[in-house]
Design an enzyme around this catalytic site. Structure first.
Site, PDB file in Angstrom:
ATOM      1  N   GLU B  29       0.835  -1.197   0.000  1.00  0.00           N
ATOM      2  CA  GLU B  29       0.000   0.000   0.000  1.00  0.00           C
ATOM      3  C   GLU B  29       0.877   1.257   0.000  1.00  0.00           C
ATOM      4  O   GLU B  29       1.856   1.325   0.743  1.00  0.00           O
ATOM      5  CB  GLU B  29      -0.880   0.003   1.260  1.00  0.00           C
ATOM      6  N   GLU B  59      -4.358  -7.017   2.732  1.00  0.00           N
ATOM      7  CA  GLU B  59      -3.115  -7.649   3.169  1.00  0.00           C
ATOM      8  C   GLU B  59      -3.035  -9.109   2.738  1.00  0.00           C
ATOM      9  O   GLU B  59      -1.976  -9.600   2.348  1.00  0.00           O
ATOM     10  CB  GLU B  59      -2.932  -7.529   4.681  1.00  0.00           C
ATOM     11  N   PHE B  82       2.818  -2.134   8.652  1.00  0.00           N
ATOM     12  CA  PHE B  82       3.093  -2.334  10.078  1.00  0.00           C
ATOM     13  C   PHE B  82       3.069  -3.840  10.318  1.00  0.00           C
ATOM     14  O   PHE B  82       2.209  -4.533   9.758  1.00  0.00           O
ATOM     15  CB  PHE B  82       2.025  -1.670  10.958  1.00  0.00           C
ATOM     16  N   ALA B  83       3.948  -4.315  11.178  1.00  0.00           N
ATOM     17  CA  ALA B  83       3.976  -5.755  11.458  1.00  0.00           C
ATOM     18  C   ALA B  83       2.605  -6.229  11.922  1.00  0.00           C
ATOM     19  O   ALA B  83       2.194  -7.354  11.635  1.00  0.00           O
ATOM     20  CB  ALA B  83       5.026  -6.057  12.517  1.00  0.00           C
ATOM     21  N   ASP B  84       1.903  -5.350  12.602  1.00  0.00           N
ATOM     22  CA  ASP B  84       0.584  -5.702  13.120  1.00  0.00           C
ATOM     23  C   ASP B  84      -0.389  -6.095  12.003  1.00  0.00           C
ATOM     24  O   ASP B  84      -1.249  -6.945  12.190  1.00  0.00           O
ATOM     25  CB  ASP B  84       0.026  -4.495  13.881  1.00  0.00           C
ATOM     26  N   PHE B  85      -0.258  -5.460  10.839  1.00  0.00           N
ATOM     27  CA  PHE B  85      -1.199  -5.742   9.749  1.00  0.00           C
ATOM     28  C   PHE B  85      -0.882  -7.051   9.041  1.00  0.00           C
ATOM     29  O   PHE B  85      -1.730  -7.606   8.334  1.00  0.00           O
ATOM     30  CB  PHE B  85      -1.214  -4.593   8.736  1.00  0.00           C
ATOM     31  N   HIS B 128      -0.231  -0.875  16.600  1.00  0.00           N
ATOM     32  CA  HIS B 128       0.804  -0.427  15.656  1.00  0.00           C
ATOM     33  C   HIS B 128       2.196  -0.482  16.282  1.00  0.00           C
ATOM     34  O   HIS B 128       3.077   0.285  15.915  1.00  0.00           O
ATOM     35  CB  HIS B 128       0.551   1.015  15.200  1.00  0.00           C
TER      36      HIS B 128
END
Ligand code: TPP
Lengths: 332, 322
Positions: B29, B59, B82-85, B128
């Site tokens: 993105e 994702e 972000f690693a979270d996504f 995040h």
């Protein structure tokens, strides 16, 4: 009659492929129930053979295919060797995945079959990505990405179709709609007008076909494949079919009305329909029977070869995981 | 040799790899405008929108499609923002990418770099900020990279793109602006730790941003006459167990520090490996320093409460030597 205008050679080829798929699965079922040689679950495609035979007939050998847990027919029709497939089902060396994948992970990259998948709908984004790769590489192959009606309720259906549309990718999505998601009627769990309508909502042209009519499937697939190859954008084929057996080989399907199920299976048997069509077109019963017998003999031999094959060497449990940090070196 | 930031080092590594190999491409993105942290700045201009591709906020499709494209012979660099996504693409990474080569009996490869900016950064709060490197170290099939310096972000990105394996590439968001010298010719191999400083009294193992803290802690300790051997693992699979065992064999003391939650963090693996293999060499019980098992808060004072700082590392080391 329309049939007389058709290419009888193609009709016979389609019948032969369907007979081979059914014979393969009968042998696989026997290997599971009679011989207890199949180790995990297998999902049979009895009654759905026309989708595999009709769609794959439209493809070139170098075109790519991604399939599902119910993928034996697709894989065989794409050109895989049945003995290697049967070895895979039995977890043997010489299986198309070396005995490490089994039925739900069957793959034969040599014929463009990039894998069945044990996770419903997961192949939809991956198939779109294979088409993305083709686009970047700039060649004229296309991808066929097959999934069941149950898969349209998972997120990758939306993400994968949208991806293929926005990047204008050469992929034909095929929804093999057998009306069942394991033991649940898909319609009960699906809002809206179904698979084709969802594809159209994303701007992908979608056509529905009677998946029991192999000629109709082959005609529509040929048209859509040609369109995808020429226009380099996705299309969607919705094939209405019927799962004649249980979800897995050991599922008696007690949850559905057996009278309805049997009637649907009988009416929708694509092999019997094609035999009747060919008989009406003047093909002798003996010739049709010979096709069936040939398929049966081929698949009996495949099972015999598989049963005689050794299990993979122990080292295979540690190979082909990764080059960097390979468990063949350090695994604990 | 050139001086540059951590972000710029990876950007240059990608640009060089893309110049050398037309199969390398980036997808994620907002890459067209240079990525959310500017870590792709200028790449779309040089290589065009096909090779530095924007993506829908999908994702699962970014991960899954990049994998499909990798299977047919391209070499994607996948941006998760972000690693979270990346958790939205867990099936694609863990069930598909990590397993395909094995399940298909060696017929396929997934030469992919999966960039996942991680870590606490400017009150980014619970969704995040996470450091989930231990999750990936647990998954057979994945290589796990945790660079801590501009030099390593250059060398490791080059190595990750060159690898035929999927590499989960965890850059720490708090390091983007960190400056340092980068030697493009510096050798690097996954599984080889960097010895940040030498010492014979205690072994301190860390990675990512915490490795920089550990080096700072070693400075504090050195002023007090304590010699700390700081090992920056740089990759968690493979990880340089030999270097850690060798060091603990000399020092007899092991302290592992990381930003991630301490419970079931990778520090547990390091301590367990040393305890199993070098128990006799230990002069003190090994120790771990990680975040408490709570969620990452927004308020800066609360966020700070979770951090492992250079001072905490120095204090723990001192206690272990007492
Ligand atoms: C993500 C995921 N959820 C659930 C399952 C278990 N499961 C395997 S097949 C199946 C039914 C799938 O139905 P459909 O997509 O219509 O394919 P069909 O079995 O009818 O060929 C389910 C629920 C799975 N394999 N993956």
């Amino acid at each position: 009659m329309r049939e007389t205008n058709r290419d009888i050679g193609r009709s016979l080829a389609l019948l032969t492929m369907m007979e081979r798929i059914r014979a393969f699965e009968r042998q696989a079922e026997l290997a599971a129930t009679r011989d207890r040689l199949v180790l995990g679950a297998i999902h049979l495609s009895y009654g759905q053979e026309a989708v595999a035979a009709g769609v794959m007939h439209a493809l070139r050998r170098d075109d790519l295919l991604l399939s599902t847990h119910r993928g034996h027919g697709h894989t065989l029709a794409k050109g895989a060797d049945p003995a290697a497939m049967m070895k895979e089902l039995l977890g043997r060396a010489g299986g198309c995945c070396g005995g490490k994948g089994g039925s739900m992970h069957i793959a034969d990259f040599g014929v463009g079959m990039l894998g069945a998948n044990g996770v419903v709908a997961a192949n939809i984004t991956i198939g779109a990505g294979a088409a993305h790769g083709i686009r970047l590489l700039g060649d004229d192959r296309i991808v066929v990405d097959i999934f069941g009606d149950g898969a349209i309720n998972r997120g990758p259906f939306l993400e994968g179709l949208n991806w293929a549309a926005v990047f204008s990718l050469p992929v034909l999505f095929v929804c093999e709609d057998n009306e069942w998601s394991a033991t649940t009627r898909t319609a009960r769990m699906t809002a809206g007008a179904g698979a084709a309508a969802r594809a159209r909502a994303i701007g992908i042209e979608a056509e529905t076909v009677d998946g029991a009519d192999v000629e109709a499937v082959a005609d529509l697939a040929a048209e859509l494949v040609a369109r995808v190859r020429r226009d380099r954008r996705p299309a969607f084929l919705h094939a209405r079919t019927w799962r004649a057996g249980g979800h897995t080989y050991f599922d008696p399907a007690a949850y559905r009305d057996s009278a309805e199920a049997e009637a649907r299976a009988r009416e929708g048997d694509p092999i019997e329909r094609q035999r009747a069509r060919l008989a009406a077109a003047g093909i002798a019963a003996a010739e049709l029977d010979a096709i069936r017998a040939g398929a049966m003999a081929e698949m009996e031999a495949a099972l015999a070869a598989a049963a005689a094959a050794p299990f993979p060497p122990a080292a295979a449990a540690f190979s082909d995981v990764q080059d960097i940090g390979s468990p063949a070196g350090e695994a604990y | 040799m050139a001086r540059m930031t951590y972000a710029e080092a990876a950007r240059q590594a990608i640009a060089e790899a893309m110049r050398a190999d037309p199969r390398v491409w980036c997808v994620g993105e907002d890459l067209g405008r240079g990525g959310v942290f500017g870590q792709y700045r200028g790449l779309a201009e040089e290589f065009g929108p096909e090779r530095v591709s924007d993506a829908p906020i999908s994702e699962a499709a970014i991960m899954g499609a990049a994998f499909g494209a990798a299977m047919v012979g391209t070499r994607p660099v996948v941006e998760m923002r972000f690693a979270d996504f990346a958790l939205c693409a867990t099936d694609e990474l863990v069930n598909q990418i990590a397993k395909a080569r094995f399940m298909f009996g060696g017929q396929s490869r997934a030469p992919m770099v999966i960039r996942q900016p991680m870590g606490m950064w400017r009150s980014s709060a619970a969704q995040h900020s996470q450091s989930l490197e231990a999750w990936y170290a647990h998954i057979p099939g994945l290589v796990v990279a945790v660079p801590a310096t501009p030099q390593d972000n250059y060398s490791m990105m080059r190595a990750a793109i060159a690898a035929d394996d999927p590499v989960v590439y965890l850059e720490h968001k708090d390091l983007w602006a960190m400056e340092g010298e980068v030697d493009p010719a510096a050798p690097f191999a996954f599984g080889q730790a960097r010895h940040r400083c030498q010492g014979d009294d205690i072994t301190i193992v860390a990675w990512s941003k915490t490795a920089n803290h550990a080096e700072e802690a070693a400075g504090i300790l050195a002023a007090e006459g304590i010699g700390a051997h700081v090992i920056d693992l740089r990759s968690l699979w493979p990880w340089d167990r030999a270097a850690v065992l060798e060091s603990v064999g000399r020092t007899g003391r092991l302290l592992v520090a990381h930003e991630a939650v301490q419970v079931a963090g990778f520090g547990a693996e390091v301590v367990a490996a040393v305890t199993e293999r070098a128990f006799g060499a230990l002069k003190a019980p090994p120790r771990r320093l990680g975040a408490p098992r709570t969620l990452i808060p927004y308020a800066p004072n609360l966020e700070e409460r979770l951090r492992v700082t250079p001072r905490m590392i120095a204090d723990a080391a001192r206690e272990m030597l007492a």
